[in-house]
Design an enzyme around this catalytic site. Structure first.
Site, PDB file in Angstrom:
ATOM      1  N   GLU A 179       1.014  -1.380   0.001  1.00 46.11           N
ATOM      2  CA  GLU A 179       0.110   0.090  -0.037  1.00 46.11           C
ATOM      3  C   GLU A 179       1.036   1.375   0.080  1.00 46.11           C
ATOM      4  O   GLU A 179       1.977   1.139   0.722  1.00 46.11           O
ATOM      5  CB  GLU A 179      -0.998   0.083   1.179  1.00 46.11           C
ATOM      6  CG  GLU A 179      -2.305  -0.768   1.125  1.00 46.11           C
ATOM      7  CD  GLU A 179      -2.092  -2.313   1.864  1.00 46.11           C
ATOM      8  OE1 GLU A 179      -2.898  -2.966   1.890  1.00 46.11           O
ATOM      9  OE2 GLU A 179      -1.031  -2.191   2.450  1.00 46.11           O
ATOM     10  N   THR A 180       0.227   2.442  -0.770  1.00 45.81           N
ATOM     11  CA  THR A 180       0.923   3.744  -0.446  1.00 45.81           C
ATOM     12  C   THR A 180      -0.471   4.634  -0.363  1.00 45.81           C
ATOM     13  O   THR A 180      -1.455   4.537  -0.492  1.00 45.81           O
ATOM     14  CB  THR A 180       1.627   3.920  -1.976  1.00 45.81           C
ATOM     15  OG1 THR A 180       2.576   3.068  -2.319  1.00 45.81           O
ATOM     16  CG2 THR A 180       1.953   5.410  -1.980  1.00 45.81           C
TER      17      THR A 180
END
Length: 280
Positions: A45-46
């Site tokens: 995830e970002t």
């Protein structure tokens, strides 16, 4: 240029948890900018910190995998809260943060470690026989190994699979083609007296990550499903062992302290700081 942090979540040891990329001051970035950067980081995830749209929240968060946006995810929630505080963010209420995200408002508490309140299920209950057969095939296990199986979807789409033991969980070698399109979380207990109560694994190939190292949303779902019943009300879960990580997730569901809320906690430390050129 925007400030950037990469935060290691759910481990007290450097580089043994699950990293999340956090972009600060992301107002003005397009969804295309965010999605492209998340695909480039190639992390599970970002996230992007933005101004909240409600006075009830301290900040707003958008969460992207390499291939899709999520309404909620656990390790990005803790990692982004850590980054926001480290960058000088001041909560409206001392010891309490409120994150605005696609799933609504998520409460966090600070203390020895950050912890978030597990969001309600979007989908729960029985799994169809067709899905059960597909999950068993994807995990390459015998149907007799499954002690229980339920939807525990709090945003990412999890279905939970309960096996007898942590050893059975660690031994799984999935058939990724059969698992595609499903987000499967598997849990099994360690012997009584062990450091951790359970081992957890998260298989989510549809998001561009075959196995997630340490997963807050899945641990929240498992706790809402099992804590206080087939698992203790307060326990530590291990995740990431097969991937060479040492994830530790702290679960607390004690009615005398928190009502029926499941609190999911973990350590967080910043491993990389810098700036990133986005939307320029």
């Amino acid at each position: 240029m925007r400030s950037f942090r990469q935060v290691d979540v759910f481990s007290a040891e450097p580089f043994r948890g699950n990293p999340v990329a956090v972009v600060h001051d992301a107002d003005g970035l397009s969804e295309e900018d965010m999605a492209r950067f998340a695909n480039w980081t190639n992390l599970s995830e970002t996230t992007f910190l933005l101004s909240p749209t409600t006075d009830d929240a301290d900040y707003r968060l958008r969460i992207f995998t390499p291939s899709a946006e999520l309404p909620f995810a656990g390790h990005p929630t803790i990692g982004s809260a850590h980054a926001w505080l480290e960058a000088g963010g001041t909560p409206r209420t001392e010891g309490r943060l409120v994150q605005e995200c696609g799933a609504g408002l998520v409460e966090l508490r600070s203390g020895e470690r950050l912890a978030f309140a597990g969001p309600p299920f979007i989908r729960s209950g029985a799994v169809s026989e067709e899905d059960r057969e597909r999950i068993v095939r994807a995990l390459r296990i015998d149907p007799s190994q499954v002690r229980d199986l339920e939807w525990i979807d709090n945003g990412p789409g999890w279905v939970g699979v309960l096996l007898d033991s942590a050893d059975e969980v660690l031994a799984i070698e999935p058939d990724w083609s059969a698992a595609m399109g499903m987000d499967i979380g598997v849990v099994g207990s360690y012997p009584e007296g062990s450091e951790c109560a359970v081992e957890i694994r998260a298989f989510c190939p549809g998001y561009g990550i075959s196995e997630d190292p340490v997963t807050g949303s899945l641990n929240a779902g498992v706790a809402q499903w099992l804590a206080g019943d087939r698992l203790p009300a307060s326990y530590v879960a291990s995740q990431g062992t097969v991937l060479g990580r040492r994830g530790r997730v702290y679960i607390d569901r004690r009615p005398e302290s928190w009502g029926d809320t499941v609190w999911v906690g973990g350590d967080a430390r910043t491993s990389i700081t810098g700036t990133v050129g986005l939307g320029e």
